[in-house]
Scaffold this motif. Structure first.
Motif, mmCIF file in Angstrom:
data_model
loop_
_atom_site.group_PDB
_atom_site.id
_atom_site.type_symbol
_atom_site.label_atom_id
_atom_site.label_comp_id
_atom_site.label_asym_id
_atom_site.label_seq_id
_atom_site.Cartn_x
_atom_site.Cartn_y
_atom_site.Cartn_z
ATOM 1 N N ARG A 203 0.828 -1.208 0.000
ATOM 2 C CA ARG A 203 0.000 0.000 0.000
ATOM 3 C C ARG A 203 0.862 1.258 0.000
ATOM 4 N N ILE B 62 3.640 1.373 -1.860
ATOM 5 C CA ILE B 62 4.397 1.355 -3.112
ATOM 6 C C ILE B 62 3.428 1.353 -4.288
ATOM 7 N N TYR C 45 2.162 0.627 -8.060
ATOM 8 C CA TYR C 45 2.468 -0.491 -8.954
ATOM 9 C C TYR C 45 1.623 -0.358 -10.214
ATOM 10 N N ILE D 252 1.045 -2.033 -14.131
ATOM 11 C CA ILE D 252 1.427 -3.164 -14.977
ATOM 12 C C ILE D 252 0.954 -2.979 -16.409
ATOM 13 N N HIS E 63 -2.627 -2.851 -17.582
ATOM 14 C CA HIS E 63 -3.213 -1.954 -16.587
ATOM 15 C C HIS E 63 -3.891 -2.675 -15.421
ATOM 16 N N GLY E 64 -4.479 -3.868 -15.648
ATOM 17 C CA GLY E 64 -5.053 -4.628 -14.537
ATOM 18 C C GLY E 64 -6.107 -3.854 -13.769
ATOM 19 N N LEU E 65 -6.844 -2.973 -14.445
ATOM 20 C CA LEU E 65 -7.929 -2.271 -13.755
ATOM 21 C C LEU E 65 -9.012 -3.266 -13.374
ATOM 22 N N PHE E 66 -9.694 -3.019 -12.254
ATOM 23 C CA PHE E 66 -10.763 -3.909 -11.831
ATOM 24 C C PHE E 66 -11.972 -3.667 -12.728
ATOM 25 N N TRP F 61 -15.331 -2.125 -11.438
ATOM 26 C CA TRP F 61 -15.337 -0.835 -10.755
ATOM 27 C C TRP F 61 -15.138 0.283 -11.768
ATOM 28 N N THR F 62 -15.725 1.446 -11.469
ATOM 29 C CA THR F 62 -15.528 2.602 -12.338
ATOM 30 C C THR F 62 -14.075 3.065 -12.240
ATOM 31 N N THR G 8 -8.740 2.767 -4.932
ATOM 32 C CA THR G 8 -8.484 1.464 -4.300
ATOM 33 C C THR G 8 -7.616 1.548 -3.038
ATOM 34 N N VAL G 9 -6.397 2.061 -3.197
ATOM 35 C CA VAL G 9 -5.470 2.011 -2.055
ATOM 36 C C VAL G 9 -5.897 2.946 -0.914
ATOM 37 N N LEU H 135 -8.341 1.036 0.961
ATOM 38 C CA LEU H 135 -7.754 -0.014 1.795
ATOM 39 C C LEU H 135 -7.114 0.592 3.047
ATOM 40 N N ARG I 105 -4.171 5.278 -10.196
ATOM 41 C CA ARG I 105 -4.439 4.331 -9.108
ATOM 42 C C ARG I 105 -3.161 4.051 -8.319
ATOM 43 N N SER J 249 -3.927 -10.307 -14.910
ATOM 44 C CA SER J 249 -3.455 -8.954 -14.605
ATOM 45 C C SER J 249 -4.304 -8.327 -13.502
ATOM 46 N N VAL J 250 -5.591 -8.689 -13.455
ATOM 47 C CA VAL J 250 -6.474 -8.145 -12.426
ATOM 48 C C VAL J 250 -6.112 -8.725 -11.052
ATOM 49 N N ALA K 142 -2.927 -7.139 -9.966
ATOM 50 C CA ALA K 142 -3.151 -5.770 -9.499
ATOM 51 C C ALA K 142 -3.729 -5.790 -8.085
ATOM 52 N N MET L 13 -1.828 -3.923 -5.146
ATOM 53 C CA MET L 13 -2.384 -2.757 -4.453
ATOM 54 C C MET L 13 -2.352 -2.955 -2.944
ATOM 55 N N GLY L 14 -2.087 -4.186 -2.512
ATOM 56 C CA GLY L 14 -2.033 -4.436 -1.085
ATOM 57 C C GLY L 14 -3.346 -4.939 -0.505
ATOM 58 N N GLN M 209 -9.688 -9.608 1.270
ATOM 59 C CA GLN M 209 -10.206 -8.447 0.534
ATOM 60 C C GLN M 209 -10.258 -8.736 -0.958
#
Ligand code: ATP
Ligand code: MG
Lengths: 311, 243
Positions: free
Chosen positions: A75, A77, A79, A81, A84-87, A90-91, A98-99, A102, A148, B143-144, B147, B151-152, B157
């Protein structure tokens, strides 16, 4: 500051990262280049403990990362990729949140931060914020990914081929933007790429990696001027070395008093830009703009050609 | 598109109409009933039987879904991976057993009534939900997942905020399949004295009254189609509005 101390990672008896020692100075961009499978991502992921070293340790500002709980460490650091690895559920705004979420930031602080980041990355919060990742262009998704990663104001940003999925034009823009952002925020960036041109453009220092080891770790000019191994030279591409070298230096540095005809070279143009402009417009002298945008002198072909040879 | 919608509405009206006012269907069903026999099943109300029928299905599918999802989550955790083949075998085994055999074997143990049917429906519900939940969890893009870790997010979670929401449409799809299988299987439960629409069919078979068979069969089929469509709408709604 990120410090690798004799770090190795062994998979099935093979050291994919082999006794690497490296110090990345605070507030700089370090580009890690190498061919596919050379262990770049593995090295990067040992910083946020997505991969645990088999031997050696990674220090973050002097603290052994192994002594910090993985989730807490991550959290702190950023990151980014390649894909992009977006969820996807989620918008864009919620992805960016996200972080901070958290970390339990108050709602209002999160919303304000998301807005701030979106503006910083040229994403309209009211238009892009409510969109889902599949409704974004590649370039927008990439910037949301960067936002993000930066959301909780990390001091360290890890980027694994962050521009790999972008087309050449957007890609160059994204590189320029990253450079500006990094200077503005003073973040320590470790960026993995297999594109030497990108490494030269962005890196304060470049680590060239081959088969789990670092062949050379030096500033771009030094890498170009004196490649330590044949592999480094191959990555540079023999034929392009002069151009790469020119691309590192501002053309304004060569300006000498005088005047010349034709369009004026912008103040931030590199020597490579100047040479390309000469070839294309058939001139052998170009007026160069000073910081105020007005012609401050001329740059000649002979000077340029001399400048393209290090040493 | 509108044709399908109209078809659904007609079906819904037909099923509701029959449950609430079965007598109004007498003219339609009379040709199937032998002379002098009742046209409409009258030993229990259709509303009652339908509620029993759906109650059996819900009472079996809810625990079935919970167990199947739990299993799918466990075998997709790093530490549970080695149990994947075992769970697959176990759940698949439940499916190869014919429902009638499960009923027959359960009766000596738990007696006549609703229990043997509940056990059979529970077992038959596991496989489709398990396989779908598994596909949904495994299908989270690499990748998700990376991520989420990067993100930790803690493993918990990551499961609740990323993996389960992304697997949800497939999970509901599995529940949809299981529910439809359960509606038809529940009818067979009446052979071992479970209350369901199957008892109308069985009464018709015993008394050679085709009208009973037709009304019990059509009502069961109508319920199955409506539930299948209804859950289909739920899946579509989840997919349209990810969250
Ligand atoms: N979890 C793993 N288990 C086994 N081997 C692995 C694992 N992760 C990486 N490797 C191997 O380690 C080597 C280095 O992988 P790594 O992903 O670090 O390379 P890379 O330099 O990032 O390559 P690319 O440019 O293709 O992304 C590869 O040969 C890869 O197959
Ligand atoms: Mg890689």
């Amino acid at each position: 500051m990120i410090r690798f101390e004799s770090v190795s990672k062994v998979y099935d008896g093979i050291a994919v990262v082999d006794d690497v020692s490296l110090t990345l100075e605070r507030g700089t961009i370090t580009a890690v280049v190498g061919t596919s499978g050379s262990g770049k991502s593995t090295l990067l992921r040992m910083v946020n403990r997505l991969v645990e070293p088999t031997a050696g340790r990674v220090l973050l500002d002097g603290t052994d990362t192994a002594s910090v709980p993985a989730a807490d460490l991550r959290r702190r650091i950023g990151y980014v990729i390649q894909d992009h690895g977006l969820f996807p559920h989620w918008t864009a705004a919620r992805n960016i949140a996200t972080v901070p979420g958290l970390l339990g930031w108050p709602r209002a602080a999160i919303d304000a931060r998301v807005r701030e980041l979106m503006l910083m990355l040229q994403l309209d919060p009211d238009v892009i914020g409510p969109r889902f990742p599949h409704e974004l262009s590649g370039g927008q998704a990439q910037r949301v990914g960067v936002a993000r990663a930066l959301a909780a104001r990390p001091e360290v940003l890890l980027m694994d081929e962050p521009f790999g999925a972008l087309d050449p034009v957007i890609r160059q823009q994204a590189q320029t933007d990253l450079r500006k952002l990094q200077q503005q925020l003073g973040t320590t960036v470790m960026l993995v790429t297999h594109d030497m041109a990108e490494a030269i453009r962005l890196g304060d220092r470049i680590a060239v990696m081959r088969a789990g080891r670092i062949d050379q770790f030096a500033p771009p000019a030094e890498i170009i001027a004196a490649p330590a191994t044949g592999f480094v030279a191959d990555l540079l591409g023999e034929g392009d070395r002069a151009f790469r070298y020119l691309s590192l230096q501002p053309a304004a540095r060569l300006a000498r008093p005088g005047a010349a005809d034709g369009p004026v070279l912008p103040a931030d143009a590199t020597m490579a830009d100047a040479l390309a402009e000469m070839i294309w417009s058939g001139r052998d002298r170009l007026p160069v703009a000073g910081p105020d945008g007005h012609p401050a002198g001329v740059c000649t072909r002979d000077d340029l050609i001399r400048a393209g040879r290090p040493g | 598109m509108t044709g399908a919608l109209i078809g659904r509405l007609v079906l819904l009206a037909g099923v509701l109409g029959f449950i609430l006012a079965p007598d109004s269907f007498v003219p339609l069903l009379r040709p199937f009933a032998p002379d002098g026999m009742p046209v409409i099943y009258d030993r229990a109300g259709f509303g009652n039987l339908t509620l029993w029928h759906l109650g059996l299905v819900v009472a079996a599918i809810v625990p079935s879904a919970l167990l199947a999802i739990l299993l799918a989550v466990l075998v997709t955790r790093p530490r549970g991976a080695e149990f994947l083949p075992l769970s697959r075998a176990l759940v698949g085994f439940g499916q190869t057993f014919p429902p009638v055999a499960v009923l027959a074997l359960a009766v000596p143990v738990v007696g006549f009534g609703a229990w043997p049917t509940l056990i059979a429906l529970f077992l038959y519900g596991l496989l489709p939900i398990f396989e779908n939940a598994l596909a949904g969890l495994v299908g989270v893009p690499a990748s998700v997942a990376l991520a989420a870790d990067g993100m930790g997010m803690t493993p918990r979670q990551k499961l609740w905020q990323v993996e389960l929401p992304l697997a949800l449409p497939l999970v509901v799809e599995g529940i949809r399949i299981s529910a439809v299988i359960a509606i038809s299987t529940a009818a067979i439960g009446s052979t071992v004295a479970a209350r369901s629409l199957g008892e109308v069919i069985i009464a018709g078979l015993n008394a050679n009254n085709l009208s009973f068979v037709v009304q019990g069969g059509l009502l069961t089929a109508g319920l199955a189609v409506l539930v299948y469509d209804g859950l289909g709408l739920v899946v579509a709604a989840i997919r349209r509005r990810p969250r």
